[in-house]
Write an enzyme that holds these catalytic residues in place. Structure first.
Site, mmCIF file in Angstrom:
data_model
loop_
_atom_site.group_PDB
_atom_site.id
_atom_site.type_symbol
_atom_site.label_atom_id
_atom_site.label_comp_id
_atom_site.label_asym_id
_atom_site.label_seq_id
_atom_site.Cartn_x
_atom_site.Cartn_y
_atom_site.Cartn_z
ATOM 1 N N ASP A 74 13.800 -4.805 5.829
ATOM 2 C CA ASP A 74 13.329 -4.208 4.578
ATOM 3 C C ASP A 74 14.333 -3.201 4.014
ATOM 4 O OD1 ASP A 74 11.089 -5.731 4.672
ATOM 5 O OD2 ASP A 74 9.675 -4.103 5.035
ATOM 6 N N THR A 189 2.771 0.862 1.630
ATOM 7 C CA THR A 189 2.646 0.383 3.012
ATOM 8 C C THR A 189 3.743 0.956 3.904
ATOM 9 O OG1 THR A 189 3.847 -1.623 2.370
ATOM 10 C CG2 THR A 189 1.437 -1.758 2.479
ATOM 11 N N ALA A 190 4.511 1.934 3.390
ATOM 12 C CA ALA A 190 5.555 2.577 4.179
ATOM 13 C C ALA A 190 5.058 3.951 4.656
ATOM 14 C CB ALA A 190 6.836 2.673 3.350
ATOM 15 N N MET A 193 1.426 5.062 3.977
ATOM 16 C CA MET A 193 0.356 4.549 4.823
ATOM 17 C C MET A 193 0.228 5.380 6.101
ATOM 18 S SD MET A 193 -0.302 0.638 6.137
ATOM 19 C CE MET A 193 1.157 0.582 7.201
ATOM 20 N N SER A 194 1.364 5.813 6.648
ATOM 21 C CA SER A 194 1.342 6.643 7.853
ATOM 22 C C SER A 194 0.682 7.991 7.598
ATOM 23 C CB SER A 194 2.771 6.865 8.363
ATOM 24 O OG SER A 194 3.383 5.643 8.705
#
Length: 289
Positions: A74, A189-190, A193-194
């Site tokens: 990515d 979503t990187a 998200m965490s």
């Protein structure tokens, strides 16, 4: 900017790749497949140097090739899309290593994918990026681009940051904690998200602001419309980090502002690629442990 892909006129494809032990073999595999369709391969200069060949700068590849291949993870495709944001080339992500959210085609799938591709069986996704403005003390403003996110965090380990936020010129919030994340839909979503931020469908025209480990339980992520602009100021010793790749000292700036960009990446995909199935597989949703 090329308006669309005409598969009947494709003659040149550029490759940007991350160095790996399998690089040479992977390049040979891709070249063999594409040569069968009468396509010439051009290599980015760093890749070509490893093979003692002549290569091209990334921008030159983007301007002169019908589409680009990002061979890596990515991070490789994020860097490529950022570097070529003004040109907006078509980009195909082929992963060599861990399967990511962006590079969903494996080397083993290349032959089948290109057979479908040259039969017209492909889609192009256009996720928006993020405009990030660095307001310098001199009065000058620098504009940067983010694919996933822009993050303001403490420059010192285990130190808190105090960040003032304004929305469209009006005071909005005061964040006290580890920092804030401004994320594109793809970027949710990187790091977002965490930090327990929301996952947003990647083609949505919104962006998110997510506090990192806030000292107040009332602080929550917010989802903002595409035409909003958010500005941040801090007196803390903090850093601005764009996509985990570029870093800037906040002490050199008066403020940082961000908004959803009119610029978008153009990612070549499998026909019928199911984003929610990918989420399910990667996040192990729907499994009864």
């Amino acid at each position: 900017m090329k308006k669309d892909i005409n598969i009947k006129t494709i003659k040149k494809v550029g490759i940007v790749a991350k160095s790996s032990p399998e690089l040479v073999q992977n390049l040979k595999t891709i070249e063999k497949i594409l040569s069968g369709y009468g396509v010439e391969i051009l290599l980015e200069s760093a890749v070509a140097k490893e093979l003692n060949l002549n290569g091209y700068e990334t921008g030159e590849l983007a301007r002169n090739c019908d589409f680009l291949i990002s061979l890596g993870g990515d991070g490789t495709i994020i860097s490529l899309c950022r570097q070529t944001a003004e040109i907006s080339p078509f980009v195909l992500g082929i992963h060599a290593g861990r399967l990511g959210f962006l590079t969903d085609i494996t080397m083993n799938e290349c032959e089948k994918f290109f057979a479908d591709f040259f039969s017209g069986k492909f889609e192009v996704e256009k996720p928006h990026m993020l405009d990030v403005f660095l307001h310098e003390k001199s009065g000058k403003t620098l504009q940067k681009i983010a694919f996933n996110d822009a993050v303001i965090v403490s420059a010192k380990s285990a130190a808190m940051t105090q960040i003032e936020a304004c929305l469209n010129g009006k005071y909005f919030n005061y964040y006290f904690g580890d920092g804030v994340i401004i994320a594109t839909p793809v970027g949710t979503t990187a790091y977002n998200m965490s930090a327990n931020g929301p996952i947003i469908y990647p083609l949505s025209e919104v962006f998110t602001v997510t506090p990192i480990c806030s000292h107040s339980l009332t602080q929550r992520p917010v989802v903002l419309p595409h035409d909003f602009e958010v500005k941040f100021k801090t007196s803390s010793d903090a850093m601005l980090v764009i996509d985990g790749q570029d870093r800037y000292k906040m002490s050199n700036l008066t403020a940082v502002s961000a908004r959803l960009s009119d610029k978008s990446a153009r990612l070549i995909r499998h026909v019928g690629r199911d984003y929610f199935q990918i989420l399910k597989e990667k996040l192990h949703w729907g499994y009864n442990d």
